[in-house]
Design a protein around this motif. Structure first.
Motif, PDB file in Angstrom:
ATOM      1  N   PHE A 119       0.505  -1.448  -0.001  1.00  0.00           N
ATOM      2  CA  PHE A 119      -0.109   0.298   0.221  1.00  0.00           C
ATOM      3  C   PHE A 119       0.887   1.546   0.177  1.00  0.00           C
ATOM      4  O   PHE A 119       0.176   2.392  -0.450  1.00  0.00           O
ATOM      5  CB  PHE A 119      -1.285   0.171   1.096  1.00  0.00           C
ATOM      6  CG  PHE A 119      -2.082  -0.988   1.209  1.00  0.00           C
ATOM      7  CD1 PHE A 119      -3.498  -0.621   0.076  1.00  0.00           C
ATOM      8  CD2 PHE A 119      -1.561  -1.913   1.608  1.00  0.00           C
ATOM      9  CE1 PHE A 119      -4.711  -1.119   0.264  1.00  0.00           C
ATOM     10  CE2 PHE A 119      -2.694  -3.184   2.118  1.00  0.00           C
ATOM     11  CZ  PHE A 119      -4.134  -2.675   0.998  1.00  0.00           C
ATOM     12  N   PRO A 145      -4.005  -8.493   3.268  1.00  0.00           N
ATOM     13  CA  PRO A 145      -3.405  -6.818   3.366  1.00  0.00           C
ATOM     14  C   PRO A 145      -2.839  -6.843   4.496  1.00  0.00           C
ATOM     15  O   PRO A 145      -2.360  -5.514   4.916  1.00  0.00           O
ATOM     16  CB  PRO A 145      -5.025  -6.399   2.835  1.00  0.00           C
ATOM     17  CG  PRO A 145      -5.605  -7.435   3.218  1.00  0.00           C
ATOM     18  CD  PRO A 145      -5.259  -8.782   2.827  1.00  0.00           C
ATOM     19  N   ILE A 147      -3.806  -4.614   7.193  1.00  0.00           N
ATOM     20  CA  ILE A 147      -4.599  -3.354   6.878  1.00  0.00           C
ATOM     21  C   ILE A 147      -3.989  -2.741   8.257  1.00  0.00           C
ATOM     22  O   ILE A 147      -4.068  -3.000   9.732  1.00  0.00           O
ATOM     23  CB  ILE A 147      -5.988  -2.558   6.520  1.00  0.00           C
ATOM     24  CG1 ILE A 147      -6.685  -3.702   5.688  1.00  0.00           C
ATOM     25  CG2 ILE A 147      -6.399  -1.496   6.424  1.00  0.00           C
ATOM     26  CD1 ILE A 147      -6.236  -3.348   4.532  1.00  0.00           C
ATOM     27  N   GLU A 158      -8.249   2.937  -0.848  1.00  0.00           N
ATOM     28  CA  GLU A 158      -7.609   2.579  -0.501  1.00  0.00           C
ATOM     29  C   GLU A 158      -8.119   1.165  -1.208  1.00  0.00           C
ATOM     30  O   GLU A 158      -7.681   0.192  -1.379  1.00  0.00           O
ATOM     31  CB  GLU A 158      -7.038   2.535   0.942  1.00  0.00           C
ATOM     32  CG  GLU A 158      -6.518   3.285   1.485  1.00  0.00           C
ATOM     33  CD  GLU A 158      -4.746   3.320   0.511  1.00  0.00           C
ATOM     34  OE1 GLU A 158      -4.866   2.643   0.457  1.00  0.00           O
ATOM     35  OE2 GLU A 158      -3.883   4.052   1.034  1.00  0.00           O
ATOM     36  N   ARG A 159      -9.330   0.815  -0.565  1.00  0.00           N
ATOM     37  CA  ARG A 159     -10.381  -0.921  -1.297  1.00  0.00           C
ATOM     38  C   ARG A 159      -9.942  -0.592  -2.622  1.00  0.00           C
ATOM     39  O   ARG A 159      -9.841  -1.615  -3.070  1.00  0.00           O
ATOM     40  CB  ARG A 159     -11.463   0.062  -0.854  1.00  0.00           C
ATOM     41  CG  ARG A 159     -12.480  -1.168  -1.144  1.00  0.00           C
ATOM     42  CD  ARG A 159     -13.806  -1.198  -0.680  1.00  0.00           C
ATOM     43  NE  ARG A 159     -14.462  -0.152  -0.779  1.00  0.00           N
ATOM     44  CZ  ARG A 159     -14.858   0.854   0.486  1.00  0.00           C
ATOM     45  NH1 ARG A 159     -15.074   0.555   1.144  1.00  0.00           N
ATOM     46  NH2 ARG A 159     -15.744   1.491  -0.079  1.00  0.00           N
ATOM     47  N   PHE A 162      -6.821  -2.117  -3.172  1.00  0.00           N
ATOM     48  CA  PHE A 162      -6.519  -3.321  -2.875  1.00  0.00           C
ATOM     49  C   PHE A 162      -7.478  -4.390  -3.473  1.00  0.00           C
ATOM     50  O   PHE A 162      -6.841  -5.513  -3.606  1.00  0.00           O
ATOM     51  CB  PHE A 162      -7.869  -3.575  -1.227  1.00  0.00           C
ATOM     52  CG  PHE A 162      -8.114  -4.499  -0.490  1.00  0.00           C
ATOM     53  CD1 PHE A 162      -7.143  -6.068   0.042  1.00  0.00           C
ATOM     54  CD2 PHE A 162      -9.396  -5.078  -1.359  1.00  0.00           C
ATOM     55  CE1 PHE A 162      -7.814  -6.779  -0.074  1.00  0.00           C
ATOM     56  CE2 PHE A 162     -10.085  -6.319  -0.968  1.00  0.00           C
ATOM     57  CZ  PHE A 162      -9.350  -7.001  -0.078  1.00  0.00           C
ATOM     58  N   GLU A 163      -8.281  -4.066  -4.440  1.00  0.00           N
ATOM     59  CA  GLU A 163      -9.316  -5.034  -5.001  1.00  0.00           C
ATOM     60  C   GLU A 163      -8.534  -5.363  -6.615  1.00  0.00           C
ATOM     61  O   GLU A 163      -8.680  -5.970  -7.091  1.00  0.00           O
ATOM     62  CB  GLU A 163     -10.574  -4.163  -5.324  1.00  0.00           C
ATOM     63  CG  GLU A 163     -11.808  -4.370  -4.059  1.00  0.00           C
ATOM     64  CD  GLU A 163     -12.925  -4.074  -4.403  1.00  0.00           C
ATOM     65  OE1 GLU A 163     -13.520  -3.670  -5.491  1.00  0.00           O
ATOM     66  OE2 GLU A 163     -13.954  -4.601  -3.623  1.00  0.00           O
ATOM     67  N   ASP A 178      -9.655  -6.429   9.128  1.00  0.00           N
ATOM     68  CA  ASP A 178      -9.610  -5.959   7.865  1.00  0.00           C
ATOM     69  C   ASP A 178     -10.435  -6.109   6.801  1.00  0.00           C
ATOM     70  O   ASP A 178     -10.777  -4.823   6.201  1.00  0.00           O
ATOM     71  CB  ASP A 178      -8.407  -6.527   7.305  1.00  0.00           C
ATOM     72  CG  ASP A 178      -6.768  -6.953   7.410  1.00  0.00           C
ATOM     73  OD1 ASP A 178      -6.689  -6.189   7.890  1.00  0.00           O
ATOM     74  OD2 ASP A 178      -6.232  -8.112   7.645  1.00  0.00           O
ATOM     75  N   LEU A 182     -12.045  -1.790   4.976  1.00  0.00           N
ATOM     76  CA  LEU A 182     -12.328  -2.631   3.982  1.00  0.00           C
ATOM     77  C   LEU A 182     -13.728  -2.195   3.539  1.00  0.00           C
ATOM     78  O   LEU A 182     -14.164  -1.350   2.219  1.00  0.00           O
ATOM     79  CB  LEU A 182     -11.764  -3.407   3.267  1.00  0.00           C
ATOM     80  CG  LEU A 182      -9.827  -3.351   3.007  1.00  0.00           C
ATOM     81  CD1 LEU A 182      -9.348  -5.047   2.940  1.00  0.00           C
ATOM     82  CD2 LEU A 182      -9.479  -2.396   2.173  1.00  0.00           C
TER      83      LEU A 182
END
Length: 300
Positions: A119, A145, A147, A158-159, A162-163, A178, A182
């Motif tokens: 990230f 992740p 987080i 951030e999602r 992440f995806e 997490d 998310l």
């Protein structure tokens, strides 16, 4: 047995509880350490300073069979996290991070990544490129992740990131914390549905002492954790992840066909390993013999 490549941060945890201790850590570093102790061939792409903390981390990993890739000593200083433990062993963190990723010329057969390394820029962009390159070459990507909200921006943005990573992942683990960060307000089943929509083959959502749910598109199994006297929880999730990969490394072509019996076994062995770690001070991950002994099975 294929070599596993782990890409992500390594840092020194400066732990304040009844005393001050400096302990090598970082989620991907712990996963690499765990794989090495379990006997898996593992290399680690990270970013260290050529300083006392960097050498401490390198020695710690290499003593457990982890091979550092060339170019890891490129940082101006080794990253650190200040960890304060609550009376029940739960950690809180403050970070001083410098993160980049050395170049890997090959596409790994199995790549694991996650946490800060997935990230925080500029290294996260290089991690994403490596993830894409691995997936395009037919390799396996595992992603945790892990987080750290203090280091991240807006959750919605951030999602999206992440995806994008999850879309190239084969195996993905989330903690319940997490998942709540998310996908706030969504149940575990809704989160799992979303992960499978993205293309994940095997997913796990861990819930600490309550156990974990392991799932494919065909099966969802709840596996309880083991009862244990908790010393501290640092490294528990990383132990679970490392043990999951260790069990899966020879089943690359059949992950989507795992049945309820196989998923239960995966969860039980991973939970047993995590229980060993939380019963010890610090992220002191178990060996394969430790895990098999805890399960009451013959050692290797």
């Amino acid at each position: 047995m294929h070599r596993i490549t782990v890409a992500g941060e390594a840092l020194v945890d400066i732990v304040h509880d009844d005393a001050t201790r400096e302990i090598p850590g970082g989620s991907p570093a712990n996963v690499a350490l765990g794989l090495g102790r379990l006997g898996a061939p593992v290399e680690f792409a990270t970013w260290l300073g050529d300083d006392a903390h960097g050498r401490q981390i390198a020695d710690h990993l290499e003593a457990s069979g982890v091979e550092l890739v060339p170019g890891v000593f490129g940082a101006t200083r080794t990253s650190a996290a200040t960890v304060r433990l609550t009376p029940d062993g739960q950690p809180s963190y403050e970070f001083g991070i410098e993160w980049d990723l050395p170049h890997l010329p090959h596409a790994p057969r199995w790549l694991h990544t996650g946490s800060i390394g997935a990230f925080v820029q500029p290294g996260a962009g290089k991690v994403r490129e490596l993830v894409q390159r691995t997936a395009a070459a037919g390799g396996i990507v595992s992603f945790d992740p892990n987080i750290r909200p203090a280091l991240l921006g807006d959750a919605a943005a951030e999602r999206v990131w992440f995806e994008q990573l999850a879309a190239d992942a084969t195996v993905l683990k989330l903690s319940d914390e997490d998942a709540a960060w998310l996908y706030p307000g969504d149940s575990a089943d809704v989160v799992l549905d979303r992960l499978f929509e993205l293309g994940v083959t095997l997913a796990a959502i861990t819930t600490g002492a309550a156990g974990a749910t392991l799932a494919t598109t065909r099966e969802r199994i709840a596996v309880p954790s083991e009862r244990v006297d908790v010393v501290d929880t640092v490294g528990a999730g990383d132990t679970y992840m490392a043990t999951l990969i260790w069990q899966l490394q020879d089943t690359i072509g059949t992950l989507d066909a795992l049945d309820s019996i196989a998923l239960t076994r995966l969860g039980q062995v991973s939970a047993s390993a995590a229980a060993i770690t939380v019963s010890r001070r610090g992220a002191d991950l178990p060996t394969a013999d430790d895990v098999l002994t805890a399960l009451g099975e013959p050692t290797r």
